[in-house]
Design a protein around this motif. Structure first.
Motif, PDB file in Angstrom:
ATOM      1  N   LYS A 102       0.864  -1.182   0.000  1.00 20.90           N
ATOM      2  CA  LYS A 102       0.000   0.000   0.000  1.00 20.90           C
ATOM      3  C   LYS A 102       0.895   1.225   0.000  1.00 20.90           C
ATOM      4  O   LYS A 102       1.694   1.419   0.910  1.00 20.90           O
ATOM      5  CB  LYS A 102      -0.908   0.024   1.246  1.00 20.90           C
ATOM      6  N   LEU A 103       0.774   2.036  -1.051  1.00 21.18           N
ATOM      7  CA  LEU A 103       1.579   3.245  -1.157  1.00 21.18           C
ATOM      8  C   LEU A 103       0.765   4.435  -0.692  1.00 21.18           C
ATOM      9  O   LEU A 103      -0.365   4.632  -1.115  1.00 21.18           O
ATOM     10  CB  LEU A 103       2.032   3.464  -2.600  1.00 21.18           C
ATOM     11  N   GLY A 104       1.349   5.213   0.186  1.00 15.80           N
ATOM     12  CA  GLY A 104       0.735   6.441   0.657  1.00 15.80           C
ATOM     13  C   GLY A 104       1.677   7.584   0.348  1.00 15.80           C
ATOM     14  O   GLY A 104       2.681   7.414  -0.344  1.00 15.80           O
ATOM     15  N   ARG A 105       1.364   8.716   0.859  1.00 15.29           N
ATOM     16  CA  ARG A 105       2.227   9.861   0.626  1.00 15.29           C
ATOM     17  C   ARG A 105       3.493   9.701   1.467  1.00 15.29           C
ATOM     18  O   ARG A 105       3.462   9.766   2.700  1.00 15.29           O
ATOM     19  CB  ARG A 105       1.486  11.126   1.023  1.00 15.29           C
ATOM     20  N   LYS A 106       4.594   9.401   0.822  1.00 12.38           N
ATOM     21  CA  LYS A 106       5.890   9.213   1.482  1.00 12.38           C
ATOM     22  C   LYS A 106       5.902   8.048   2.471  1.00 12.38           C
ATOM     23  O   LYS A 106       6.603   8.079   3.474  1.00 12.38           O
ATOM     24  CB  LYS A 106       6.327  10.496   2.206  1.00 12.38           C
ATOM     25  N   GLN A 107       5.079   7.039   2.216  1.00 10.78           N
ATOM     26  CA  GLN A 107       5.094   5.866   3.095  1.00 10.78           C
ATOM     27  C   GLN A 107       4.739   4.614   2.312  1.00 10.78           C
ATOM     28  O   GLN A 107       4.105   4.678   1.271  1.00 10.78           O
ATOM     29  CB  GLN A 107       4.126   6.041   4.266  1.00 10.78           C
ATOM     30  N   GLU A 119      -6.576   1.213   8.347  1.00  9.37           N
ATOM     31  CA  GLU A 119      -5.845   2.468   8.226  1.00  9.37           C
ATOM     32  C   GLU A 119      -5.782   3.101   9.527  1.00  9.37           C
ATOM     33  O   GLU A 119      -5.702   3.895  10.141  1.00  9.37           O
ATOM     34  CB  GLU A 119      -6.487   3.320   7.155  1.00  9.37           C
TER      35      GLU A 119
END
Length: 119
Positions: A102-107, A119
């Motif tokens: 799972k790609l998030g903003r800068k994670q 989440e």
């Protein structure tokens, strides 16, 4: 999986059987994704030591003695991001275990395949 005095009693009851039969007889068996069985020798021997009063300490010896986990990973020169054996051991992960990335903003989050992502 038997623990404590029940484990000790079962080991004594089984007597002179093979190591595989001993582990299987005490319930330290799991099923692989292909349906075959996996004998969990490490978990069995750790439980046996614990039942006999020998403590392996927190973390089950996943990290080298005297070295603490940093919980920091560095991208390698080839672009790979490595999660070391000590971390996978802490989570009781085995070869073949699958995760959704799972790609998030800068994670980046690794979620076990088939589980609910909280989440």
């Amino acid at each position: 999986m038997l623990i404590g005095s029940e484990l000790l009693a079962k080991v004594k009851e089984l007597g002179d059987v093979s190591k595989s039969e001993l582990v299987r007889g005490c319930g330290y068996v799991s099923t692989k994704k292909d349906g075959s069985e996996r004998l969990n020798f490490t978990a069995f021997y750790e439980a046996l030591l614990e039942a006999k009063g020998v403590s392996l300490g927190e973390g089950g010896g996943a990290a080298k003695a005297g070295r603490k986990l940093s919980y920091v990973a560095t991208v390698q020169g080839n672009g790979n991001l490595l999660v070391g054996k000590a971390y996978t051991a802490l989570l009781d992960l085995h070869p073949g275990d699958e995760f959704e990335i799972k790609l998030g903003r800068k994670q980046i989050r690794l979620v076990p395949a088939g589980s609910v992502d909280e989440e």
